[in-house]
Motif scaffolding. Structure first.
Motif, PDB file in Angstrom:
ATOM      1  N   THR A 113     -11.859  22.089   1.957  1.00  0.00           N
ATOM      2  CA  THR A 113     -10.537  21.859   2.551  1.00  0.00           C
ATOM      3  C   THR A 113     -10.290  20.413   2.977  1.00  0.00           C
ATOM      4  O   THR A 113      -9.224  19.857   2.694  1.00  0.00           O
ATOM      5  N   PRO A 114     -11.238  19.746   3.682  1.00  0.00           N
ATOM      6  CA  PRO A 114     -10.964  18.352   4.080  1.00  0.00           C
ATOM      7  C   PRO A 114     -10.737  17.402   2.918  1.00  0.00           C
ATOM      8  O   PRO A 114     -10.098  16.357   3.087  1.00  0.00           O
ATOM      9  N   LEU A 115     -11.242  17.737   1.732  1.00  0.00           N
ATOM     10  CA  LEU A 115     -11.039  16.858   0.582  1.00  0.00           C
ATOM     11  C   LEU A 115      -9.585  16.823   0.136  1.00  0.00           C
ATOM     12  O   LEU A 115      -9.198  16.007  -0.695  1.00  0.00           O
ATOM     13  N   GLY A 116      -8.773  17.707   0.715  1.00  0.00           N
ATOM     14  CA  GLY A 116      -7.339  17.631   0.460  1.00  0.00           C
ATOM     15  C   GLY A 116      -6.747  16.307   0.913  1.00  0.00           C
ATOM     16  O   GLY A 116      -5.642  15.941   0.497  1.00  0.00           O
ATOM     17  N   ALA A 117      -7.472  15.572   1.778  1.00  0.00           N
ATOM     18  CA  ALA A 117      -7.003  14.244   2.206  1.00  0.00           C
ATOM     19  C   ALA A 117      -6.828  13.313   1.014  1.00  0.00           C
ATOM     20  O   ALA A 117      -5.975  12.410   1.040  1.00  0.00           O
ATOM     21  N   LEU A 118      -7.601  13.529  -0.037  1.00  0.00           N
ATOM     22  CA  LEU A 118      -7.471  12.683  -1.226  1.00  0.00           C
ATOM     23  C   LEU A 118      -6.107  12.876  -1.888  1.00  0.00           C
ATOM     24  O   LEU A 118      -5.579  11.939  -2.493  1.00  0.00           O
ATOM     25  N   SER A 119      -5.528  14.075  -1.752  1.00  0.00           N
ATOM     26  CA  SER A 119      -4.197  14.297  -2.321  1.00  0.00           C
ATOM     27  C   SER A 119      -3.152  13.474  -1.579  1.00  0.00           C
ATOM     28  O   SER A 119      -2.143  13.060  -2.160  1.00  0.00           O
ATOM     29  N   ILE A 120      -3.377  13.220  -0.287  1.00  0.00           N
ATOM     30  CA  ILE A 120      -2.462  12.375   0.485  1.00  0.00           C
ATOM     31  C   ILE A 120      -2.476  10.958  -0.063  1.00  0.00           C
ATOM     32  O   ILE A 120      -1.439  10.303  -0.194  1.00  0.00           O
ATOM     33  N   ILE A 137       0.182  -2.448   4.483  1.00  0.00           N
ATOM     34  CA  ILE A 137      -1.241  -2.692   4.732  1.00  0.00           C
ATOM     35  C   ILE A 137      -1.853  -1.617   5.629  1.00  0.00           C
ATOM     36  O   ILE A 137      -2.995  -1.219   5.462  1.00  0.00           O
ATOM     37  N   PHE A 138      -1.055  -1.097   6.587  1.00  0.00           N
ATOM     38  CA  PHE A 138      -1.566  -0.030   7.446  1.00  0.00           C
ATOM     39  C   PHE A 138      -1.701   1.275   6.668  1.00  0.00           C
ATOM     40  O   PHE A 138      -2.589   2.086   6.956  1.00  0.00           O
ATOM     41  N   GLY A 139      -0.805   1.504   5.707  1.00  0.00           N
ATOM     42  CA  GLY A 139      -0.936   2.673   4.855  1.00  0.00           C
ATOM     43  C   GLY A 139      -2.202   2.627   4.023  1.00  0.00           C
ATOM     44  O   GLY A 139      -2.890   3.636   3.846  1.00  0.00           O
ATOM     45  N   ILE A 140      -2.520   1.434   3.512  1.00  0.00           N
ATOM     46  CA  ILE A 140      -3.769   1.269   2.750  1.00  0.00           C
ATOM     47  C   ILE A 140      -4.976   1.536   3.645  1.00  0.00           C
ATOM     48  O   ILE A 140      -5.942   2.201   3.245  1.00  0.00           O
ATOM     49  N   LEU A 141      -4.927   1.006   4.881  1.00  0.00           N
ATOM     50  CA  LEU A 141      -6.012   1.265   5.831  1.00  0.00           C
ATOM     51  C   LEU A 141      -6.127   2.753   6.118  1.00  0.00           C
ATOM     52  O   LEU A 141      -7.245   3.293   6.215  1.00  0.00           O
ATOM     53  N   GLY A 142      -4.988   3.446   6.237  1.00  0.00           N
ATOM     54  CA  GLY A 142      -5.012   4.885   6.449  1.00  0.00           C
ATOM     55  C   GLY A 142      -5.677   5.620   5.295  1.00  0.00           C
ATOM     56  O   GLY A 142      -6.440   6.567   5.504  1.00  0.00           O
ATOM     57  N   CYS A 143      -5.404   5.183   4.068  1.00  0.00           N
ATOM     58  CA  CYS A 143      -6.042   5.784   2.891  1.00  0.00           C
ATOM     59  C   CYS A 143      -7.562   5.611   2.947  1.00  0.00           C
ATOM     60  O   CYS A 143      -8.321   6.544   2.658  1.00  0.00           O
ATOM     61  N   ILE A 316      -6.719  10.164  12.079  1.00  0.00           N
ATOM     62  CA  ILE A 316      -6.272   8.800  12.394  1.00  0.00           C
ATOM     63  C   ILE A 316      -5.689   8.140  11.146  1.00  0.00           C
ATOM     64  O   ILE A 316      -4.657   7.458  11.198  1.00  0.00           O
ATOM     65  N   GLY A 317      -6.345   8.355  10.016  1.00  0.00           N
ATOM     66  CA  GLY A 317      -5.847   7.786   8.764  1.00  0.00           C
ATOM     67  C   GLY A 317      -4.481   8.328   8.392  1.00  0.00           C
ATOM     68  O   GLY A 317      -3.581   7.578   8.006  1.00  0.00           O
ATOM     69  N   THR A 318      -4.301   9.636   8.517  1.00  0.00           N
ATOM     70  CA  THR A 318      -3.009  10.232   8.189  1.00  0.00           C
ATOM     71  C   THR A 318      -1.933   9.791   9.191  1.00  0.00           C
ATOM     72  O   THR A 318      -0.761   9.616   8.825  1.00  0.00           O
ATOM     73  N   PHE A 319      -2.328   9.604  10.458  1.00  0.00           N
ATOM     74  CA  PHE A 319      -1.367   9.113  11.460  1.00  0.00           C
ATOM     75  C   PHE A 319      -0.895   7.705  11.099  1.00  0.00           C
ATOM     76  O   PHE A 319       0.300   7.397  11.206  1.00  0.00           O
TER      77      PHE A 319
END
Length: 360
Positions: A113-120, A137-143, A316-319
């Motif tokens: 389930t947590p690997l769904g973060a890759l879809s984001i 740049i913050f979006g890249i850091l979130g990724c 934190i990354g998704t935020f």
């Protein structure tokens, strides 16, 4: 006295191991080494994330075209059903869900389930390219944080107990704790659909996504059971002789239709950069909760704390992806800010006013 993996066992332990499977000792397993089944589940989950992340963007474009020619999905319309682009996105999502379905047969839900973060990440990058939703740049850091958090959970996922039949999963689902979770989740879903969604669904993104996430947490448990049933059937142990298998199929069908309906509404009314991360966090948290209640995989304190840190990193990354999506700021802008004049000086005041005006 018998010796196995460096541990002494008496005849009593040997008999238990013969009847119930190998006895796992936390100190005898390396958390950085994935089993063969976990590696298969990992590969399937990653490929699933690519397809599902792409489907968000394709479906979003299809919804835009359909909304321009008919009643929008966000206000209850279904004109997207005759839009080929939406069906292309739907087909992409189906492929991703099939891969995700298979992943649950090989690895525990707390890993998949947590690997769904890759879809984001896939969704954010494609939205930047195809929908002109800027990734700063913050979006890249979130990724990057999403990837780090996902890897932390993957490398410390628990070993799942060996399951020999669908009935074993069915008995786990009949535990009082999981039945209580299903009852509470169903009551909340019905309340949101009947009382909250008609009045607040189009103004509050959490309404539709809460429905999708709660329904998804229930569907994942049935998907897990079906995946195991198919895996055992292909190994020669036919699980389709049990009526419980068909009940799981019915639950999955109802949950999938409900999720598709309300996820389409959320995508039509809100920005993809908002929908994807919030849906991921809510869905992951509820699914892991349901999984821990149902399967009760044995874990050490270190594993639980590490997985918690990994999940926090993903949140934190998704935020960051969500909160900074409107900022037009690049690495060169940050460099200029670091070279700003000393605070309090007249030039510093002019510099701050200029930067704030430009960012706004």
């Amino acid at each position: 006295m018998l010796w196995t993996k460096g541990y002494p066992f008496d005849n009593k332990h040997a008999r238990i191991e013969a009847l119930e499977g190998p006895i796992l000792h936390p100190s005898s397993s390396d958390p950085l080494v994935l089993s063969a089944d976990q590696a298969k589940g990992l590969a399937l989950a990653c490929s699933s994330a690519v397809f599902i992340g792409s489907s968000f963007i394709i479906k979003k474009k299809g919804l835009r075209v359909a909304g321009a020619n008919g009643v929008r999905a966000g206000i209850g319309g279904y004109s997207y059903l005759v839009e080929p682009l939406w069906w292309a996105g739907m087909l992409t999502m189906i492929v991703g869900e099939i891969a995700n379905f298979a992943a649950y047969a090989f690895a525990p839900a707390i890993l998949v389930t947590p690997l769904g973060a890759l879809s984001i990440i896939v969704s954010a990058v494609l939205a930047h390219i195809m929908l002109n939703e800027r990734l700063n740049i913050f979006g890249i850091l979130g990724c990057v944080l999403c990837i780090v958090g996902s890897m932390t959970i993957v490398l410390h996922a628990p070993e799942e107990r060996e399951i020999t039949s669908l009935l074993q999963v069915w008995n786990m689902a009949l535990q009082p704790g999981f039945l209580l979770y299903c009852l509470v989740a169903t009551a909340i879903i019905l309340y949101l659909i009947v009382s909250v969604a008609p009045n607040h669904g189009n103004s509050n993104v959490f309404v539709y996504l809460a429905i999708c996430s709660l329904v998804g947490s229930l569907s994942v448990m049935s998907v897990k059971a079906l995946g195991i049933a198919l895996k055992l059937t292909f190994q020669g142990q036919n699980q389709f002789v049990f009526i419980e298998t068909y009940f799981c199929i019915l639950v999955v069908a109802i949950c999938v239709v409900t999720q598709i309906n309300y996820l389409n509404r959320a995508l039509d009314m809100f920005n993809t950069a908002i929908v994807s991360p919030i849906y991921y966090v809510m869905f992951t948290l509820l699914t892991i909760t349901a999984s821990l209640i149902m399967f009760q995989e044995p874990q050490t304190g270190t594993q639980i704390m590490t997985e918690g840190c990994g999940f926090t990193t993903i949140v934190i990354g998704t935020f960051l992806l969500h909160a900074t999506r409107e900022l037009d700021i690049s690495l060169s802008d940050l460099t200029q800010l670091l070279r700003a004049p000393p605070p309090g000086s007249q030039s510093a005041v002019r510099f701050s006013a200029m930067e704030m005006g430009r960012l706004q």
